[in-house]
Design a protein around this motif. Structure first.
Motif, mmCIF file in Angstrom:
data_model
loop_
_atom_site.group_PDB
_atom_site.id
_atom_site.type_symbol
_atom_site.label_atom_id
_atom_site.label_comp_id
_atom_site.label_asym_id
_atom_site.label_seq_id
_atom_site.Cartn_x
_atom_site.Cartn_y
_atom_site.Cartn_z
ATOM 1 N N PRO A 118 -14.465 8.969 1.472
ATOM 2 C CA PRO A 118 -13.933 7.604 1.458
ATOM 3 C C PRO A 118 -14.229 6.903 2.786
ATOM 4 C CG PRO A 118 -12.261 9.179 0.737
ATOM 5 C CD PRO A 118 -13.420 9.975 1.254
ATOM 6 N N ALA A 120 -15.140 -1.126 -6.203
ATOM 7 C CA ALA A 120 -15.025 -0.048 -5.228
ATOM 8 C C ALA A 120 -14.043 0.999 -5.748
ATOM 9 C CB ALA A 120 -14.557 -0.591 -3.882
ATOM 10 N N LEU A 135 0.828 -1.201 0.000
ATOM 11 C CA LEU A 135 0.000 0.000 0.000
ATOM 12 C C LEU A 135 0.867 1.257 0.000
ATOM 13 C CD1 LEU A 135 -2.590 -1.313 2.588
ATOM 14 C CD2 LEU A 135 -3.059 -0.823 0.179
ATOM 15 N N ARG A 144 -15.399 2.942 -8.808
ATOM 16 C CA ARG A 144 -16.504 3.822 -8.459
ATOM 17 C C ARG A 144 -16.013 5.159 -7.909
ATOM 18 N NH1 ARG A 144 -17.914 1.639 -3.247
ATOM 19 N NH2 ARG A 144 -18.362 -0.324 -4.272
ATOM 20 N N ARG A 145 -14.825 5.137 -7.310
ATOM 21 C CA ARG A 145 -14.241 6.397 -6.816
ATOM 22 C C ARG A 145 -14.207 7.414 -7.934
ATOM 23 N NH1 ARG A 145 -13.391 8.558 -2.389
ATOM 24 N NH2 ARG A 145 -15.442 7.705 -2.127
ATOM 25 N N ARG A 190 -17.431 -9.138 3.535
ATOM 26 C CA ARG A 190 -16.555 -8.132 2.931
ATOM 27 C C ARG A 190 -17.172 -7.601 1.635
ATOM 28 N NH1 ARG A 190 -11.646 -11.684 4.498
ATOM 29 N NH2 ARG A 190 -11.890 -12.572 2.426
ATOM 30 N N VAL A 191 -17.669 -8.551 0.841
ATOM 31 C CA VAL A 191 -18.279 -8.135 -0.425
ATOM 32 C C VAL A 191 -19.454 -7.206 -0.163
ATOM 33 C CG1 VAL A 191 -19.591 -8.939 -2.401
ATOM 34 C CG2 VAL A 191 -17.511 -10.142 -1.708
ATOM 35 N N ALA A 248 -15.516 -7.086 -6.065
ATOM 36 C CA ALA A 248 -16.066 -6.003 -5.247
ATOM 37 C C ALA A 248 -15.017 -4.911 -5.039
ATOM 38 C CB ALA A 248 -16.535 -6.538 -3.896
ATOM 39 N N ARG A 249 -13.781 -5.325 -4.860
ATOM 40 C CA ARG A 249 -12.716 -4.333 -4.643
ATOM 41 C C ARG A 249 -12.414 -3.564 -5.933
ATOM 42 N NH1 ARG A 249 -10.370 -4.306 0.357
ATOM 43 N NH2 ARG A 249 -10.912 -6.054 1.702
ATOM 44 N N LEU A 264 -18.236 -3.702 0.723
ATOM 45 C CA LEU A 264 -17.711 -2.958 -0.418
ATOM 46 C C LEU A 264 -18.827 -2.563 -1.376
ATOM 47 C CD1 LEU A 264 -14.568 -5.202 -0.923
ATOM 48 C CD2 LEU A 264 -14.546 -2.815 -0.200
ATOM 49 N N ARG A 265 -19.767 -3.482 -1.564
ATOM 50 C CA ARG A 265 -20.872 -3.213 -2.484
ATOM 51 C C ARG A 265 -21.773 -2.080 -1.988
ATOM 52 N NH1 ARG A 265 -19.937 -5.117 -6.632
ATOM 53 N NH2 ARG A 265 -19.463 -7.285 -7.141
ATOM 54 N N VAL A 267 -16.055 -13.819 3.375
ATOM 55 C CA VAL A 267 -16.006 -13.200 2.057
ATOM 56 C C VAL A 267 -17.287 -12.437 1.773
ATOM 57 C CG1 VAL A 267 -16.043 -13.658 -0.407
ATOM 58 C CG2 VAL A 267 -14.363 -14.798 1.040
ATOM 59 N N GLU A 285 -14.738 -11.250 -4.031
ATOM 60 C CA GLU A 285 -14.148 -10.148 -3.281
ATOM 61 C C GLU A 285 -13.277 -9.285 -4.182
ATOM 62 O OE1 GLU A 285 -12.017 -11.070 0.308
ATOM 63 O OE2 GLU A 285 -11.575 -8.948 0.677
ATOM 64 N N ARG A 295 -3.844 1.815 4.798
ATOM 65 C CA ARG A 295 -5.058 1.859 3.970
ATOM 66 C C ARG A 295 -5.695 3.254 4.006
ATOM 67 N NH1 ARG A 295 -6.710 -2.905 1.740
ATOM 68 N NH2 ARG A 295 -5.595 -4.764 2.447
ATOM 69 N N GLY A 324 -20.956 0.553 -0.785
ATOM 70 C CA GLY A 324 -20.401 1.880 -1.026
ATOM 71 C C GLY A 324 -19.119 2.125 -0.255
ATOM 72 N N GLY A 325 -18.666 1.132 0.509
ATOM 73 C CA GLY A 325 -17.403 1.277 1.231
ATOM 74 C C GLY A 325 -16.237 1.200 0.269
ATOM 75 N N ASP A 326 -15.110 1.760 0.662
ATOM 76 C CA ASP A 326 -13.944 1.742 -0.215
ATOM 77 C C ASP A 326 -12.953 0.687 0.200
ATOM 78 O OD1 ASP A 326 -14.266 4.173 -2.001
ATOM 79 O OD2 ASP A 326 -14.779 4.934 -0.019
ATOM 80 N N ASP A 327 -13.023 0.276 1.457
ATOM 81 C CA ASP A 327 -12.106 -0.746 1.913
ATOM 82 C C ASP A 327 -12.762 -1.453 3.093
ATOM 83 O OD1 ASP A 327 -9.882 -2.338 2.163
ATOM 84 O OD2 ASP A 327 -8.468 -0.670 2.066
ATOM 85 N N TYR A 328 -12.213 -2.613 3.419
ATOM 86 C CA TYR A 328 -12.827 -3.416 4.468
ATOM 87 C C TYR A 328 -11.716 -4.122 5.218
ATOM 88 C CZ TYR A 328 -16.527 -6.354 6.484
ATOM 89 O OH TYR A 328 -17.423 -6.955 7.325
#
Lengths: 225, 225
Positions: B74, A114, A91, A117-118, B87-88, A110-111, B91-92, B84, A107, B111, B94-98
DNA sequence: CTTCAATTATCAAAATGCGCATGGTTCTTC
DNA sequence: GAAGAACCATGCGCATTTTGATAATTGAAG
Protein backbone atom coordinates in the motif's frame (compact mmCIF):
# COMPACT_ATOMS: atom_id res chain seq x y z
CA UNK A 1 -18.84 -3.96 -9.67
CA UNK A 2 -21.65 -2.83 -7.40
CA UNK A 3 -21.47 0.44 -5.54
CA UNK A 4 -23.84 1.72 -2.88
CA UNK A 5 -24.33 5.44 -2.34
CA UNK A 6 -25.83 6.57 0.94
CA UNK A 7 -26.57 10.26 0.58
CA UNK A 8 -29.58 12.37 1.40
CA UNK A 9 -28.85 15.19 -1.01
CA UNK A 10 -30.49 14.05 -4.20
CA UNK A 11 -28.43 16.35 -6.36
CA UNK A 12 -25.12 14.96 -5.16
CA UNK A 13 -26.22 11.36 -5.33
CA UNK A 14 -27.62 11.81 -8.82
CA UNK A 15 -24.38 13.44 -9.96
CA UNK A 16 -22.16 10.76 -8.52
CA UNK A 17 -24.41 7.95 -9.58
CA UNK A 18 -24.54 9.20 -13.15
CA UNK A 19 -20.78 9.42 -13.38
CA UNK A 20 -20.19 5.99 -11.93
CA UNK A 21 -22.85 4.39 -14.06
CA UNK A 22 -21.21 5.82 -17.14
CA UNK A 23 -18.01 4.11 -16.06
CA UNK A 24 -19.77 0.78 -15.96
CA UNK A 25 -20.54 0.43 -12.29
CA UNK A 26 -23.86 -0.76 -10.99
CA UNK A 27 -25.04 1.86 -8.57
CA UNK A 28 -27.71 1.79 -5.87
CA UNK A 29 -28.76 4.83 -3.89
CA UNK A 30 -30.10 4.96 -0.36
CA UNK A 31 -31.31 8.35 0.77
CA UNK A 32 -31.29 7.84 4.50
CA UNK A 33 -29.03 6.13 6.96
CA UNK A 34 -31.33 3.38 8.06
CA UNK A 35 -32.10 2.21 4.56
CA UNK A 36 -28.43 2.48 3.68
CA UNK A 37 -27.33 0.31 6.55
CA UNK A 38 -29.90 -2.34 5.75
CA UNK A 39 -28.79 -2.53 2.16
CA UNK A 40 -25.11 -2.52 3.01
CA UNK A 41 -25.57 -5.39 5.42
CA UNK A 42 -27.92 -7.49 3.40
CA UNK A 43 -26.44 -7.10 -0.05
CA UNK A 44 -22.91 -7.54 -1.22
CA UNK A 45 -21.48 -4.31 -2.50
CA UNK A 46 -17.92 -3.92 -3.65
CA UNK A 47 -17.76 -0.39 -2.27
CA UNK A 48 -19.90 2.16 -0.49
CA UNK A 49 -19.84 5.95 -0.71
CA UNK A 50 -21.37 7.39 2.43
CA UNK A 51 -22.30 10.89 3.46
CA UNK A 52 -21.38 11.70 7.02
CA UNK A 53 -24.48 13.61 7.92
CA UNK A 54 -27.65 11.75 7.20
CA UNK A 55 -31.19 11.67 8.46
CA UNK A 56 -32.13 8.74 10.71
CA UNK A 57 -28.61 7.41 11.24
CA UNK A 58 -25.34 9.19 10.62
CA UNK A 59 -22.55 7.91 8.44
CA UNK A 60 -20.10 7.18 11.22
CA UNK A 61 -22.56 4.93 13.00
CA UNK A 62 -23.32 3.07 9.81
CA UNK A 63 -19.67 2.28 9.27
CA UNK A 64 -19.07 1.30 12.86
CA UNK A 65 -22.03 -1.03 12.73
CA UNK A 66 -20.87 -2.55 9.48
CA UNK A 67 -17.39 -3.18 10.79
CA UNK A 68 -18.72 -4.72 13.94
CA UNK A 69 -20.79 -7.02 11.76
CA UNK A 70 -17.56 -8.07 10.06
CA UNK A 71 -18.49 -6.49 6.74
CA UNK A 72 -15.36 -5.08 5.24
CA UNK A 73 -16.81 -3.41 2.21
CA UNK A 74 -14.46 -0.54 1.33
CA UNK A 75 -15.97 2.79 2.29
CA UNK A 76 -15.40 6.34 1.14
CA UNK A 77 -16.80 9.11 3.25
CA UNK A 78 -18.16 12.14 1.53
CA UNK A 79 -18.67 15.12 3.73
CA UNK A 80 -18.89 18.86 4.06
CA UNK A 81 -17.13 18.53 7.39
CA UNK A 82 -13.57 19.07 6.27
CA UNK A 83 -11.58 19.66 9.44
CA UNK A 84 -8.66 17.45 10.27
CA UNK A 85 -10.45 16.02 13.27
CA UNK A 86 -13.49 15.21 11.15
CA UNK A 87 -11.38 13.36 8.65
CA UNK A 88 -9.51 11.50 11.34
CA UNK A 89 -12.77 10.54 13.00
CA UNK A 90 -14.11 9.20 9.71
CA UNK A 91 -11.06 7.12 9.01
CA UNK A 92 -10.81 5.85 12.56
CA UNK A 93 -14.40 4.70 12.54
CA UNK A 94 -13.54 2.22 9.84
CA UNK A 95 -13.71 4.28 6.66
CA UNK A 96 -11.07 3.75 4.02
CA UNK A 97 -11.01 7.20 2.54
CA UNK A 98 -12.48 10.62 3.19
CA UNK A 99 -13.31 13.18 0.58
CA UNK A 100 -14.42 16.70 1.43
CA UNK A 101 -17.27 18.41 -0.39
CA UNK A 102 -17.13 20.08 -2.78
CA UNK A 103 -15.10 17.53 -4.67
CA UNK A 104 -14.16 16.81 -8.27
CA UNK A 105 -15.79 13.74 -9.68
CA UNK A 106 -12.53 12.71 -11.27
CA UNK A 107 -10.90 12.53 -7.87
CA UNK A 108 -13.76 10.54 -6.40
CA UNK A 109 -13.50 8.14 -9.31
CA UNK A 110 -9.76 7.79 -8.87
CA UNK A 111 -10.23 7.04 -5.18
CA UNK A 112 -12.99 4.55 -5.92
CA UNK A 113 -10.74 2.76 -8.32
CA UNK A 114 -7.78 2.87 -5.97
CA UNK A 115 -9.88 1.04 -3.41
CA UNK A 116 -11.36 -1.43 -5.83
CA UNK A 117 -7.94 -2.25 -7.15
CA UNK A 118 -6.71 -3.33 -3.73
CA UNK A 119 -6.61 -7.11 -3.79
CA UNK A 120 -8.82 -7.13 -0.69
CA UNK A 121 -11.77 -6.04 -2.76
CA UNK A 122 -11.60 -9.10 -4.88
CA UNK A 123 -10.18 -11.27 -2.14
CA UNK A 124 -11.07 -14.87 -2.57
CA UNK A 125 -13.16 -16.33 0.15
CA UNK A 126 -10.93 -18.85 1.83
CA UNK A 127 -13.09 -19.34 4.85
CA UNK A 128 -16.71 -20.28 5.19
CA UNK A 129 -18.49 -20.18 8.50
CA UNK A 130 -21.89 -21.10 9.78
CA UNK A 131 -22.27 -20.59 13.50
CA UNK A 132 -19.29 -22.32 15.09
CA UNK A 133 -18.68 -24.51 12.09
CA UNK A 134 -15.77 -23.32 10.01
CA UNK A 135 -14.39 -24.46 6.70
CA UNK A 136 -10.97 -23.43 5.56
CA UNK A 137 -10.96 -23.96 1.82
CA UNK A 138 -7.21 -23.57 1.63
CA UNK A 139 -6.25 -26.14 4.18
CA UNK A 140 -9.34 -28.20 3.34
CA UNK A 141 -9.94 -28.31 7.01
CA UNK A 142 -13.17 -28.28 8.93
CA UNK A 143 -13.52 -27.33 12.54
CA UNK A 144 -16.51 -27.12 14.75
CA UNK A 145 -16.08 -25.32 18.00
CA UNK A 146 -12.34 -25.49 17.49
CA UNK A 147 -12.27 -29.26 17.07
CA UNK A 148 -11.06 -30.40 13.68
CA UNK A 149 -13.22 -32.76 11.70
CA UNK A 150 -12.13 -35.11 8.93
CA UNK A 151 -14.28 -35.34 5.84
CA UNK A 152 -14.16 -37.45 2.72
CA UNK A 153 -13.94 -35.59 -0.57
CA UNK A 154 -17.57 -36.05 -1.38
CA UNK A 155 -18.63 -35.09 2.09
CA UNK A 156 -16.46 -32.04 1.78
CA UNK A 157 -18.11 -31.00 -1.45
CA UNK A 158 -21.49 -31.58 0.08
CA UNK A 159 -20.73 -29.49 3.10
CA UNK A 160 -19.16 -26.75 1.02
CA UNK A 161 -22.29 -26.55 -1.07
CA UNK A 162 -24.48 -26.47 1.99
CA UNK A 163 -22.36 -23.77 3.59
CA UNK A 164 -22.40 -21.64 0.49
CA UNK A 165 -26.17 -21.84 0.61
CA UNK A 166 -26.50 -21.58 4.36
CA UNK A 167 -29.95 -20.56 5.48
CA UNK A 168 -31.52 -21.61 2.20
CA UNK A 169 -33.25 -24.87 1.60
CA UNK A 170 -31.13 -27.04 -0.64
CA UNK A 171 -33.11 -29.57 -2.65
CA UNK A 172 -32.03 -33.02 -3.63
CA UNK A 173 -31.99 -31.97 -7.23
CA UNK A 174 -29.61 -29.13 -6.45
CA UNK A 175 -27.33 -31.54 -4.64
CA UNK A 176 -27.40 -34.12 -7.40
CA UNK A 177 -26.51 -31.49 -9.94
CA UNK A 178 -23.92 -29.58 -7.98
CA UNK A 179 -22.30 -32.13 -5.73
CA UNK A 180 -22.67 -35.28 -7.78
CA UNK A 181 -22.81 -33.80 -11.28
CA UNK A 182 -25.75 -36.07 -11.97
CA UNK A 183 -28.34 -34.71 -14.33
CA UNK A 184 -30.72 -37.54 -13.54
CA UNK A 185 -32.08 -39.20 -10.46
CA UNK A 186 -29.97 -42.24 -9.54
CA UNK A 187 -33.03 -43.79 -7.87
CA UNK A 188 -31.07 -44.60 -4.79
CA UNK A 189 -30.56 -42.92 -1.47
CA UNK A 190 -26.99 -41.75 -2.05
CA UNK A 191 -27.80 -38.31 -0.80
CA UNK A 192 -29.45 -39.52 2.35
CA UNK A 193 -26.45 -41.67 3.06
CA UNK A 194 -24.00 -38.85 2.69
CA UNK A 195 -26.15 -36.43 4.63
CA UNK A 196 -26.27 -38.99 7.35
CA UNK A 197 -22.52 -39.49 7.35
CA UNK A 198 -22.02 -35.75 7.37
CA UNK A 199 -24.33 -35.38 10.34
CA UNK A 200 -22.38 -37.98 12.25
CA UNK A 201 -19.33 -35.84 11.83
CA UNK A 202 -20.53 -32.28 12.18
CA UNK A 203 -23.59 -32.49 14.37
CA UNK A 204 -23.14 -35.52 16.57
CA UNK A 205 -21.34 -34.52 19.75
CA UNK A 206 -22.21 -30.89 19.16
CA UNK A 207 -25.00 -28.54 20.08
CA UNK A 208 -27.08 -27.30 18.45
CA UNK A 209 -27.59 -29.29 15.27
CA UNK A 210 -26.90 -27.22 12.17
CA UNK A 211 -28.02 -29.54 9.42
CA UNK A 212 -31.78 -29.62 9.34
CA UNK A 213 -34.14 -31.73 7.32
CA UNK A 214 -36.86 -29.89 5.49
CA UNK A 215 -39.38 -32.58 4.96
CA UNK A 216 -40.53 -32.94 1.39
CA UNK A 217 -38.09 -30.28 0.21
CA UNK A 218 -34.50 -31.00 1.09
CA UNK A 219 -32.01 -29.83 3.69
CA UNK A 220 -30.91 -26.61 5.20
CA UNK A 221 -27.74 -25.72 7.02
CA UNK A 222 -28.19 -22.91 9.48
CA UNK A 223 -27.16 -21.78 12.88
CA UNK A 224 -29.43 -20.63 15.65
CA UNK A 225 -30.96 -17.19 15.11
CA UNK B 1 4.66 -3.33 10.94
CA UNK B 2 7.37 -1.93 8.70
CA UNK B 3 6.94 1.37 6.90
CA UNK B 4 9.19 2.87 4.28
CA UNK B 5 9.39 6.63 3.82
CA UNK B 6 10.80 7.95 0.57
CA UNK B 7 11.26 11.67 1.03
CA UNK B 8 14.10 14.04 0.26
CA UNK B 9 13.15 16.72 2.71
CA UNK B 10 14.91 15.67 5.89
CA UNK B 11 12.66 17.73 8.10
CA UNK B 12 9.45 16.12 6.86
CA UNK B 13 10.83 12.61 6.96
CA UNK B 14 12.18 13.07 10.47
CA UNK B 15 8.85 14.44 11.63
CA UNK B 16 6.83 11.61 10.12
CA UNK B 17 9.31 8.98 11.13
CA UNK B 18 9.33 10.13 14.72
CA UNK B 19 5.57 10.09 14.97
CA UNK B 20 5.24 6.65 13.42
CA UNK B 21 8.01 5.20 15.52
CA UNK B 22 6.25 6.43 18.63
CA UNK B 23 3.21 4.51 17.49
CA UNK B 24 5.22 1.33 17.34
CA UNK B 25 6.02 1.11 13.66
CA UNK B 26 9.42 0.21 12.32
CA UNK B 27 10.40 2.98 9.97
CA UNK B 28 13.07 3.17 7.27
CA UNK B 29 13.87 6.31 5.35
CA UNK B 30 15.19 6.64 1.81
CA UNK B 31 16.13 10.13 0.77
CA UNK B 32 16.13 9.71 -2.96
CA UNK B 33 14.01 7.89 -5.47
CA UNK B 34 16.52 5.35 -6.63
CA UNK B 35 17.39 4.16 -3.16
CA UNK B 36 13.71 4.14 -2.27
CA UNK B 37 12.78 1.96 -5.20
CA UNK B 38 15.53 -0.52 -4.46
CA UNK B 39 14.45 -0.88 -0.85
CA UNK B 40 10.77 -1.10 -1.73
CA UNK B 41 11.44 -3.88 -4.19
CA UNK B 42 13.96 -5.86 -2.22
CA UNK B 43 12.45 -5.67 1.23
CA UNK B 44 8.96 -6.39 2.39
CA UNK B 45 7.31 -3.31 3.75
CA UNK B 46 3.73 -3.22 4.90
CA UNK B 47 3.31 0.31 3.61
CA UNK B 48 5.24 3.08 1.89
CA UNK B 49 4.88 6.83 2.18
CA UNK B 50 6.29 8.46 -0.90
CA UNK B 51 6.95 12.05 -1.85
CA UNK B 52 5.97 12.86 -5.39
CA UNK B 53 8.93 15.03 -6.24
CA UNK B 54 12.20 13.37 -5.59
CA UNK B 55 15.75 13.61 -6.84
CA UNK B 56 16.92 10.80 -9.17
CA UNK B 57 13.50 9.21 -9.72
CA UNK B 58 10.12 10.72 -9.06
CA UNK B 59 7.43 9.20 -6.90
CA UNK B 60 5.04 8.36 -9.71
CA UNK B 61 7.67 6.33 -11.52
CA UNK B 62 8.56 4.46 -8.39
CA UNK B 63 4.98 3.40 -7.87
CA UNK B 64 4.46 2.47 -11.48
CA UNK B 65 7.58 0.34 -11.39
CA UNK B 66 6.55 -1.34 -8.17
CA UNK B 67 3.13 -2.19 -9.51
CA UNK B 68 4.57 -3.57 -12.70
CA UNK B 69 6.81 -5.76 -10.56
CA UNK B 70 3.66 -7.08 -8.89
CA UNK B 71 4.47 -5.50 -5.56
CA UNK B 72 1.25 -4.36 -4.01
CA UNK B 73 2.57 -2.65 -0.96
CA UNK B 74 0.00 0.00 0.00
CA UNK B 75 1.25 3.45 -0.89
CA UNK B 76 0.42 6.92 0.35
CA UNK B 77 1.62 9.84 -1.71
CA UNK B 78 2.75 12.94 0.09
CA UNK B 79 3.02 16.01 -2.05
CA UNK B 80 2.94 19.74 -2.28
CA UNK B 81 1.20 19.34 -5.61
CA UNK B 82 -2.36 19.57 -4.50
CA UNK B 83 -4.41 20.11 -7.64
CA UNK B 84 -7.16 17.70 -8.53
CA UNK B 85 -5.28 16.47 -11.55
CA UNK B 86 -2.17 15.85 -9.45
CA UNK B 87 -4.12 13.82 -6.99
CA UNK B 88 -5.86 11.89 -9.72
CA UNK B 89 -2.56 11.19 -11.39
CA UNK B 90 -1.09 9.89 -8.16
CA UNK B 91 -3.98 7.57 -7.50
CA UNK B 92 -4.14 6.38 -11.09
CA UNK B 93 -0.47 5.48 -11.10
CA UNK B 94 -1.13 2.88 -8.44
CA UNK B 95 -1.11 4.88 -5.21
CA UNK B 96 -3.71 4.09 -2.59
CA UNK B 97 -4.00 7.49 -1.04
CA UNK B 98 -2.80 11.01 -1.61
CA UNK B 99 -2.18 13.58 1.08
CA UNK B 100 -1.35 17.19 0.30
CA UNK B 101 1.37 19.08 2.16
CA UNK B 102 1.10 20.67 4.58
CA UNK B 103 -0.72 17.93 6.44
CA UNK B 104 -1.60 17.07 10.00
CA UNK B 105 0.26 14.09 11.35
CA UNK B 106 -2.92 12.78 12.91
CA UNK B 107 -4.53 12.56 9.51
CA UNK B 108 -1.53 10.81 8.00
CA UNK B 109 -1.60 8.35 10.85
CA UNK B 110 -5.32 7.73 10.40
CA UNK B 111 -4.78 7.09 6.71
CA UNK B 112 -1.84 4.79 7.37
CA UNK B 113 -3.95 2.78 9.74
CA UNK B 114 -6.91 2.72 7.39
CA UNK B 115 -4.67 1.12 4.79
CA UNK B 116 -3.01 -1.30 7.14
CA UNK B 117 -6.35 -2.41 8.44
CA UNK B 118 -7.47 -3.51 4.99
CA UNK B 119 -7.27 -7.30 4.90
CA UNK B 120 -5.15 -7.02 1.77
CA UNK B 121 -2.20 -6.23 3.94
CA UNK B 122 -2.40 -9.63 5.49
CA UNK B 123 -3.86 -11.42 2.49
CA UNK B 124 -3.40 -15.15 2.41
CA UNK B 125 -1.40 -16.59 -0.41
CA UNK B 126 -3.77 -18.72 -2.46
CA UNK B 127 -1.56 -18.91 -5.50
CA UNK B 128 1.98 -20.05 -5.96
CA UNK B 129 3.85 -19.46 -9.15
CA UNK B 130 7.24 -20.36 -10.53
CA UNK B 131 7.78 -19.17 -14.08
CA UNK B 132 4.72 -20.35 -16.02
CA UNK B 133 3.89 -23.02 -13.50
CA UNK B 134 0.99 -22.05 -11.30
CA UNK B 135 -0.56 -23.70 -8.32
CA UNK B 136 -3.94 -22.65 -7.05
CA UNK B 137 -4.10 -23.84 -3.47
CA UNK B 138 -7.82 -23.22 -3.25
CA UNK B 139 -8.86 -25.20 -6.28
CA UNK B 140 -5.93 -27.59 -5.79
CA UNK B 141 -5.24 -27.07 -9.42
CA UNK B 142 -1.95 -26.92 -11.23
CA UNK B 143 -1.42 -25.33 -14.60
CA UNK B 144 1.63 -24.93 -16.68
CA UNK B 145 1.44 -22.51 -19.51
CA UNK B 146 -2.33 -22.52 -19.15
CA UNK B 147 -2.63 -26.29 -19.45
CA UNK B 148 -4.03 -27.95 -16.39
CA UNK B 149 -2.09 -30.81 -14.86
CA UNK B 150 -3.41 -33.58 -12.63
CA UNK B 151 -1.38 -34.54 -9.61
CA UNK B 152 -1.73 -37.21 -6.95
CA UNK B 153 -2.00 -36.03 -3.36
CA UNK B 154 1.59 -36.84 -2.55
CA UNK B 155 2.83 -35.30 -5.75
CA UNK B 156 0.84 -32.22 -4.90
CA UNK B 157 2.43 -31.94 -1.49
CA UNK B 158 5.82 -32.46 -3.02
CA UNK B 159 5.31 -29.77 -5.59
CA UNK B 160 3.85 -27.38 -3.07
CA UNK B 161 6.89 -27.81 -0.90
CA UNK B 162 9.21 -27.28 -3.84
CA UNK B 163 7.31 -24.19 -4.94
CA UNK B 164 7.37 -22.70 -1.48
CA UNK B 165 11.11 -23.13 -1.57
CA UNK B 166 11.60 -22.18 -5.17
CA UNK B 167 15.14 -21.20 -6.00
CA UNK B 168 16.55 -22.96 -2.96
CA UNK B 169 18.05 -26.39 -2.94
CA UNK B 170 15.72 -28.79 -1.21
CA UNK B 171 17.46 -31.78 0.32
CA UNK B 172 16.13 -35.29 0.59
CA UNK B 173 16.00 -34.97 4.33
CA UNK B 174 13.84 -31.86 4.05
CA UNK B 175 11.49 -33.72 1.76
CA UNK B 176 11.30 -36.79 3.97
CA UNK B 177 10.46 -34.64 6.95
CA UNK B 178 8.07 -32.24 5.32
CA UNK B 179 6.39 -34.19 2.57
CA UNK B 180 6.48 -37.70 3.99
CA UNK B 181 6.55 -36.92 7.71
CA UNK B 182 9.32 -39.48 8.03
CA UNK B 183 11.86 -38.77 10.69
CA UNK B 184 14.11 -41.52 9.46
CA UNK B 185 15.48 -42.67 6.14
CA UNK B 186 13.23 -45.32 4.62
CA UNK B 187 16.28 -46.74 2.81
CA UNK B 188 14.43 -46.75 -0.45
CA UNK B 189 14.24 -44.37 -3.33
CA UNK B 190 10.69 -43.18 -2.72
CA UNK B 191 11.70 -39.61 -3.28
CA UNK B 192 13.45 -40.30 -6.55
CA UNK B 193 10.40 -42.11 -7.76
CA UNK B 194 8.06 -39.29 -6.94
CA UNK B 195 10.38 -36.66 -8.32
CA UNK B 196 10.45 -38.62 -11.50
CA UNK B 197 6.69 -38.86 -11.67
CA UNK B 198 6.39 -35.17 -10.99
CA UNK B 199 8.82 -34.41 -13.76
CA UNK B 200 6.79 -36.43 -16.19
CA UNK B 201 3.86 -34.22 -15.43
CA UNK B 202 5.26 -30.75 -15.05
CA UNK B 203 8.38 -30.72 -17.17
CA UNK B 204 7.84 -33.24 -19.94
CA UNK B 205 6.21 -31.52 -22.90
CA UNK B 206 7.28 -28.14 -21.60
CA UNK B 207 10.23 -25.84 -21.99
CA UNK B 208 12.35 -25.08 -20.10
CA UNK B 209 12.63 -27.68 -17.37
CA UNK B 210 11.93 -26.22 -13.93
CA UNK B 211 12.82 -29.10 -11.64
CA UNK B 212 16.57 -29.43 -11.50
CA UNK B 213 18.73 -32.06 -9.88
CA UNK B 214 21.47 -30.82 -7.67
CA UNK B 215 23.78 -33.75 -7.64
CA UNK B 216 24.71 -34.95 -4.19
CA UNK B 217 22.49 -32.35 -2.54
CA UNK B 218 18.88 -32.57 -3.61
CA UNK B 219 16.58 -30.78 -5.98
CA UNK B 220 15.71 -27.25 -6.86
CA UNK B 221 12.67 -25.81 -8.55
CA UNK B 222 13.36 -22.62 -10.42
CA UNK B 223 12.52 -20.79 -13.56
CA UNK B 224 14.95 -19.24 -16.02
CA UNK B 225 16.62 -16.04 -14.77
C1' DC C 1 36.45 -46.66 -18.06
C1' DT C 2 34.60 -47.20 -13.75
C1' DT C 3 31.75 -46.07 -10.19
C1' DC C 4 28.07 -44.26 -7.89
C1' DA C 5 24.19 -41.39 -7.92
C1' DA C 6 20.04 -40.52 -10.23
C1' DT C 7 16.25 -41.85 -13.27
C1' DT C 8 12.64 -44.64 -14.98
C1' DA C 9 9.60 -48.69 -15.56
C1' DT C 10 6.95 -52.11 -13.68
C1' DC C 11 4.56 -54.41 -10.05
C1' DA C 12 1.90 -55.57 -6.21
C1' DA C 13 0.16 -54.35 -1.77
C1' DA C 14 -2.64 -51.17 0.66
C1' DA C 15 -5.89 -47.91 1.35
C1' DT C 16 -9.51 -45.42 0.15
C1' DG C 17 -13.80 -43.92 -1.38
C1' DC C 18 -18.22 -44.62 -2.86
C1' DG C 19 -22.67 -46.21 -3.63
C1' DC C 20 -26.12 -49.86 -2.82
C1' DA C 21 -29.29 -52.54 -0.18
C1' DT C 22 -31.42 -53.37 3.86
C1' DG C 23 -33.98 -52.57 7.80
C1' DG C 24 -35.10 -49.07 11.24
C1' DT C 25 -37.08 -44.53 12.55
C1' DT C 26 -39.81 -40.47 12.44
C1' DC C 27 -43.32 -37.70 10.59
C1' DT C 28 -47.97 -36.88 8.43
C1' DT C 29 -52.43 -37.70 7.45
C1' DC C 30 -56.68 -39.57 7.87
C1' DG D 1 -53.62 -44.65 16.45
C1' DA D 2 -52.62 -46.95 12.09
C1' DA D 3 -50.81 -46.74 7.52
C1' DG D 4 -47.99 -44.85 4.38
C1' DA D 5 -44.45 -41.75 3.14
C1' DA D 6 -40.23 -39.72 3.78
C1' DC D 7 -36.05 -40.00 5.90
C1' DC D 8 -32.02 -42.20 8.48
C1' DA D 9 -28.22 -45.44 9.67
C1' DT D 10 -25.28 -49.26 9.05
C1' DG D 11 -22.38 -52.80 6.90
C1' DC D 12 -20.63 -54.61 2.84
C1' DG D 13 -18.14 -55.08 -1.28
C1' DC D 14 -16.45 -53.46 -5.52
C1' DA D 15 -13.54 -50.58 -8.09
C1' DT D 16 -10.23 -47.47 -8.33
C1' DT D 17 -6.55 -44.97 -6.82
C1' DT D 18 -2.39 -44.34 -4.65
C1' DT D 19 1.67 -45.66 -2.81
C1' DG D 20 6.18 -47.59 -2.05
C1' DA D 21 9.45 -51.16 -3.37
C1' DT D 22 12.49 -53.54 -6.55
C1' DA D 23 15.30 -53.61 -10.34
C1' DA D 24 17.03 -52.20 -14.64
C1' DT D 25 18.87 -48.23 -17.12
C1' DT D 26 21.01 -43.95 -17.67
C1' DG D 27 24.31 -40.45 -17.00
C1' DA D 28 27.75 -37.59 -14.64
C1' DA D 29 32.34 -37.10 -12.46
C1' DG D 30 36.73 -38.43 -11.58
Amino acid sequence: MRILIIEDDGQTSAYVSKGLTECGYLVDIASNGKEGLVRAVSEDYDLAIIDRMLPELDGLSIVETLRRANKDTPIIFLSALGGVSDRVKGLRSGGDDYLVKPFAFSELLARVEALLRRPASRAVETNLRVADLEMNLLARQITRCGQTIELQPREFRLLEYLMRHAGQVVTRTMLLENVWDYLFDPQTNVIDVHISRLRQKIDKNFEPALLHTVRGAGYSLRGPD
